[in-house]
Motif scaffolding. Structure first.
Motif, short mmCIF file in Angstrom:
data_model
loop_
_atom_site.label_atom_id
_atom_site.label_comp_id
_atom_site.label_asym_id
_atom_site.label_seq_id
_atom_site.Cartn_x
_atom_site.Cartn_y
_atom_site.Cartn_z
N ALA A 14 0.83 -1.20 0.00
CA ALA A 14 0.00 0.00 0.00
C ALA A 14 0.86 1.25 0.00
N ALA A 15 2.03 1.16 0.60
CA ALA A 15 2.92 2.31 0.63
C ALA A 15 3.53 2.58 -0.75
N ALA A 16 3.71 1.53 -1.54
CA ALA A 16 4.32 1.69 -2.86
C ALA A 16 3.37 2.35 -3.85
N GLY A 17 2.09 2.23 -3.64
CA GLY A 17 1.12 2.90 -4.49
C GLY A 17 0.64 2.05 -5.65
N PRO A 18 -0.03 2.70 -6.58
CA PRO A 18 -0.65 1.96 -7.69
C PRO A 18 0.36 1.36 -8.66
N ARG A 19 1.60 1.85 -8.65
CA ARG A 19 2.59 1.30 -9.57
C ARG A 19 2.90 -0.16 -9.22
N SER A 20 2.94 -0.49 -7.94
CA SER A 20 3.20 -1.89 -7.57
C SER A 20 2.04 -2.79 -7.98
N MET A 25 -0.03 -6.72 -12.01
CA MET A 25 -0.90 -7.01 -13.15
C MET A 25 -0.09 -7.42 -14.37
N ALA A 26 1.08 -6.81 -14.56
CA ALA A 26 1.93 -7.18 -15.69
C ALA A 26 2.42 -8.62 -15.56
N VAL A 27 2.84 -9.00 -14.37
CA VAL A 27 3.30 -10.37 -14.14
C VAL A 27 2.13 -11.36 -14.29
N ALA A 28 0.97 -11.00 -13.75
CA ALA A 28 -0.21 -11.87 -13.87
C ALA A 28 -0.62 -12.02 -15.33
N SER A 29 -0.52 -10.95 -16.10
CA SER A 29 -0.85 -11.02 -17.52
C SER A 29 0.06 -12.00 -18.24
N PHE A 30 1.36 -11.93 -17.94
CA PHE A 30 2.32 -12.84 -18.56
C PHE A 30 2.02 -14.29 -18.18
N ILE A 31 1.77 -14.55 -16.91
CA ILE A 31 1.53 -15.92 -16.45
C ILE A 31 0.23 -16.47 -17.04
N LEU A 32 -0.83 -15.65 -17.04
CA LEU A 32 -2.10 -16.12 -17.60
C LEU A 32 -2.00 -16.35 -19.09
N GLY A 33 -1.27 -15.49 -19.79
CA GLY A 33 -1.07 -15.70 -21.22
C GLY A 33 -0.30 -16.97 -21.51
N LEU A 34 0.71 -17.23 -20.69
CA LEU A 34 1.52 -18.44 -20.86
C LEU A 34 0.69 -19.69 -20.58
N GLY A 52 -2.80 -6.99 -19.10
CA GLY A 52 -1.67 -6.35 -19.76
C GLY A 52 -1.97 -4.92 -20.16
N GLY A 53 -3.16 -4.71 -20.68
CA GLY A 53 -3.58 -3.35 -21.05
C GLY A 53 -3.70 -2.44 -19.84
N LEU A 54 -4.27 -2.95 -18.76
CA LEU A 54 -4.38 -2.15 -17.54
C LEU A 54 -3.01 -1.82 -16.94
N ALA A 55 -2.11 -2.79 -16.97
CA ALA A 55 -0.77 -2.56 -16.44
C ALA A 55 -0.05 -1.47 -17.22
N LEU A 56 -0.18 -1.51 -18.54
CA LEU A 56 0.46 -0.48 -19.36
C LEU A 56 -0.18 0.88 -19.14
N THR A 61 6.39 -0.60 -14.31
CA THR A 61 7.83 -0.60 -14.59
C THR A 61 8.23 -1.89 -15.29
N ARG A 62 7.34 -2.87 -15.31
CA ARG A 62 7.60 -4.15 -15.98
C ARG A 62 6.88 -4.15 -17.33
N ARG A 63 7.24 -3.20 -18.15
CA ARG A 63 6.60 -3.02 -19.44
C ARG A 63 6.77 -4.24 -20.35
N GLY A 64 7.94 -4.86 -20.32
CA GLY A 64 8.19 -6.03 -21.16
C GLY A 64 7.27 -7.19 -20.83
#
Length: 96
Positions: A14-20, A25-34, A52-56, A61-64
């Motif tokens: 919660a301290a890191a904010g919405p970026r974390s 979401m970026a990691v979850a997008s990758f795992i679900l896609g795989l 993936g769209g929401l994360a972007l 910071t995990r754009r890839g």
């Protein structure tokens, strides 16, 4: 009368904010896609695309990983379309 106190985040996430959250979401997008390339591509493909769209959009910071999630989510849907047109089914079939 009640007084307002300073709101303090209770967890490090919660301290890191919405970026974390966007990174998660970026990691979850990758795992679900795989996973969607192997099983349940009808469900996991669109979920990977959405996450993936929401994360972007939220500036991850995990754009890839988000881009890989989008790519794999699209591949899931292409595999689904290929399976439907060739076999007439929505699941993998190993002939034997």
């Amino acid at each position: 009368m009640t007084t307002l106190t300073e709101a303090r985040p209770s967890t490090p996430a919660a301290a890191a904010g919405p970026r974390s959250h966007a990174d998660g979401m970026a990691v979850a997008s990758f795992i679900l896609g795989l996973l969607g390339t192997l099983v349940l591509n009808i469900v996991l493909g669109p979920c990977a695309l959405a996450l993936g769209g929401l994360a972007l959009a939220r500036g991850t910071t995990r754009r890839g990983r988000a881009l890989l999630g989008l790519t794999l989510g699209a591949a899931d849907l292409l595999i689904l379309a290929l399976l439907v047109t060739t076999d007439g089914t929505v699941s993998w079939n190993i002939p034997g």
